[in-house]
Structure formats: C-alpha cells, structure tokens
Write an enzyme that holds these catalytic residues in place. Sequence first.
Site, PDB file in Angstrom:
ATOM      1  N   GLU A 140      52.313  39.765  41.629  1.00 55.12           N
ATOM      2  CA  GLU A 140      51.567  39.188  42.771  1.00 55.12           C
ATOM      3  C   GLU A 140      52.381  38.245  43.640  1.00 55.12           C
ATOM      4  O   GLU A 140      51.925  37.153  43.983  1.00 55.12           O
ATOM      5  CB  GLU A 140      50.321  38.459  42.251  1.00 55.12           C
ATOM      6  CG  GLU A 140      49.394  39.359  41.461  1.00 55.12           C
ATOM      7  CD  GLU A 140      48.115  38.652  40.997  1.00 55.12           C
ATOM      8  OE1 GLU A 140      48.046  37.418  41.064  1.00 55.12           O
ATOM      9  OE2 GLU A 140      47.194  39.371  40.569  1.00 55.12           O
ATOM     10  N   HIS A 198      42.296  46.915  41.318  1.00 57.65           N
ATOM     11  CA  HIS A 198      40.980  46.279  41.146  1.00 57.65           C
ATOM     12  C   HIS A 198      40.153  46.583  42.401  1.00 57.65           C
ATOM     13  O   HIS A 198      40.419  46.027  43.466  1.00 57.65           O
ATOM     14  CB  HIS A 198      41.125  44.767  40.975  1.00 57.65           C
ATOM     15  CG  HIS A 198      41.906  44.372  39.776  1.00 57.65           C
ATOM     16  ND1 HIS A 198      41.465  44.629  38.489  1.00 57.65           N
ATOM     17  CD2 HIS A 198      43.094  43.748  39.645  1.00 57.65           C
ATOM     18  CE1 HIS A 198      42.359  44.161  37.630  1.00 57.65           C
ATOM     19  NE2 HIS A 198      43.353  43.625  38.293  1.00 57.65           N
TER      20      HIS A 198
HETATM   21  C1  XIL Z   1      42.876  38.155  34.261  1.00 52.79           C
HETATM   22  C2  XIL Z   1      42.250  38.250  32.877  1.00 52.79           C
HETATM   23  O1  XIL Z   1      41.570  39.481  32.766  1.00 52.79           O
HETATM   24  C3  XIL Z   1      41.295  37.102  32.659  1.00 52.79           C
HETATM   25  O2  XIL Z   1      40.864  37.072  31.293  1.00 52.79           O
HETATM   26  C4  XIL Z   1      41.968  35.763  32.992  1.00 52.79           C
HETATM   27  O3  XIL Z   1      41.016  34.726  32.920  1.00 52.79           O
HETATM   28  C5  XIL Z   1      42.570  35.798  34.375  1.00 52.79           C
HETATM   29  O4  XIL Z   1      43.466  36.887  34.465  1.00 52.79           O
HETATM   30  N1  XIL Z   1      45.602  40.364  37.955  1.00 52.79           N
HETATM   31  C6  XIL Z   1      46.398  40.286  36.831  1.00 52.79           C
HETATM   32  C7  XIL Z   1      45.789  39.989  35.508  1.00 52.79           C
HETATM   33  O5  XIL Z   1      47.600  40.576  36.906  1.00 52.79           O
HETATM   34  O6  XIL Z   1      46.646  39.246  34.684  1.00 52.79           O
HETATM   35  C8  XIL Z   1      44.480  39.259  35.658  1.00 52.79           C
HETATM   36  O7  XIL Z   1      43.876  39.136  34.366  1.00 52.79           O
HETATM   37  C9  XIL Z   1      43.572  39.987  36.627  1.00 52.79           C
HETATM   38  C10 XIL Z   1      44.199  40.064  38.004  1.00 52.79           C
END
Ligand code: XIL
Length: 302
Positions: free
Chosen positions: A127, A206
């Site tokens: 990210e 997502h």
């Molecule tokens: C998320 C987890 O699913 C949660 O449990 C935590 O509280 C926050 O992180 N992008 C990513 C992941 O790369 O690491 C994230 O995971 C979701 C968004």
Amino acid sequence: GSTLQAAAAESGRYFGTAIAANKLSDTAYTTIANREFNMVTAENEMKLDATEPNQNQFNFTNGDRIVSWARSNGKQVRGHTLAWHSQQPGWMQNMSGSALRSAMLNHVTQVATHYRGQIHSWDVVNEAFADGSSGARRDSNLQRTGNDWIEAAFRAARAADPNAKLCYNDYNTDNWSHAKTQAVYNMVRDFKSRGVPIDCVGFQAHFNSGNPVPSNYHTTLGNFAALGVDVQITELDIAGSGTSQAEQYRGIVQACLAVSRCTGISVWGVRDSDSWRSGDTPLLFDGNGNKKLAYNYTLDAL
Ligand code: XIL
C-alpha cells in the site's frame, strides 16, 4: 475438482486464504481451511507490530504457529508484510529519516531471514501509493525517508531470502483506467528496466458497491504480467450476497484464468464471521461454515 484448491490446481494455480493464529483451535474453522485451501497468509501475525514490538526484539510466536500449521498440512505460505505504513509498532511510528530507513531495512532483513526458505511469496511492500487521481506515492514516514525506500526494501528482502518471490501488494489497483493502477504499473516497469528485484504484484481485491469488480480486470492483470511479473489476487473479498456477489467472484476467477501469469487467488478469511468486515458478508462460507452461492460460482469457474 471438488474443492477450491483441487480445482485451482487443475490449471496449476493455488487457492488460498488468510488465517488467524487465534482461530487454529477452532476445528470448524480448521476443517474448512484445511479442506479448501493450499496457500495461507497470516492475517496479522507477520506484520511489523506483531514481529518487532520493540526495536530489535523480534517475536515470531504467532507467525510461526501459522507456518507450522500450514507446513504440517501441506500448504504453502504467503508472507505478509515486511514494509507498510500501517500496523507499525509505536517505536517505529515515531521514527523518521535515516534512523527509520535503517530500522525498516533491519526489519525486512530479520523477518525475511527468520522465514527464509519457508515463504512462497513475500508482500515486501504494502500500500505505498495514494488513492485518488494523483498517481502519487502515499505520504508516510517511510516515503519521507526517500523515494527509493521501496526498492531498498526489495533488495534487502532478496538478499535475506533469495528463493522467495518478492511482491508489491496494493488495493484499488484493479481498474486499468485508474491513476493508482497506472502509477503502480509505472513503478514495476521501472523496477524491471533497472533490475530491481521484483517478481510479482499482488492485487488485494477488496470490493464493495462503491468499488466493484471492473470489467477490464483481465486487461489490468495481463498488462502487469506482460512486464515480466507474476500476478496474484491476494486478499479477495466482495461485499454482498446472492447472485450479485457470486457473479463478481466468478468474474475475478475468469480474469485470473485468462492470464497465464496469474498464479493464484487468496480470499481474506474463511467464513463471513471471520472477516475483517464481517458486516459485508464478503467471503465464500457463511458464519455456520456452509458454502455460499459465491462458493459454487467460484468452484465452477476454476
Ligand atoms: C486487516 C486484518 O484483516 C484485520 O484483522 C486488521 O485489524 C487490519 O488489517 N489490507 C491488508 C491487510 O493488506 O493486511 C488488512 O488486514 C486488510 C487491508
């Protein structure tokens, strides 16, 4: 195939999931996970705050539990993640400049060395680009150490674990026409042209109604692959239910299968109740562990 992993394997791909260490004692959870998936990502346990809670004091307890579960059940592991602006330990959040650069590189080296030989692919950097139309890097303490922080992290990871595939991972990079997608593409092209060690690009994927699965997804995946990297769907979840959700899952699978260098798909959790956004019911199994329509469409499309 009658399971996601078996169906994906028919075309040489993997099908994975995020796993949480604190759920490994839940047999309903591990039964589904073991049956359906052959790639595992630690949902939180290999992040910076988990692995280096105090500077130069590393804690691999929960990451090791996940790797141990994966290996004893014949699964491979995606490492997630070595350098990220989020989920940093407090000591790192307050650092800057050359001290932060050194601390970040030490973190990459120590964690990748600990897991050396056990990781299929590392999300080396997560990210690093901004949302919106700027195409700019995300402002963060790591970015402020210098624009070359990303390639420095990749070089450190390669030195520490030469056999792991090294990925750049991000979200909202699915639609080919978006500025963020173009910006990541240009970075990867630059890295390939200058010999910066990068092997793969992860698409978190997502999705929700404001960010739907784009109709040009196969174009995005294909254009990145043409740079000479593998591409992977790394954290798939899609808000919704019923046929709409199922058709979007099918679209993702079709886009990946249309690109020979799309080597695997991982969903971000097992059951809806395990999801980081459980209110969106975004996964393939409901809270009781039953297969959803989205599961059937996914399996049929593989
Ligand atoms: C998320 C987890 O699913 C949660 O449990 C935590 O509280 C926050 O992180 N992008 C990513 C992941 O790369 O690491 C994230 O995971 C979701 C968004």
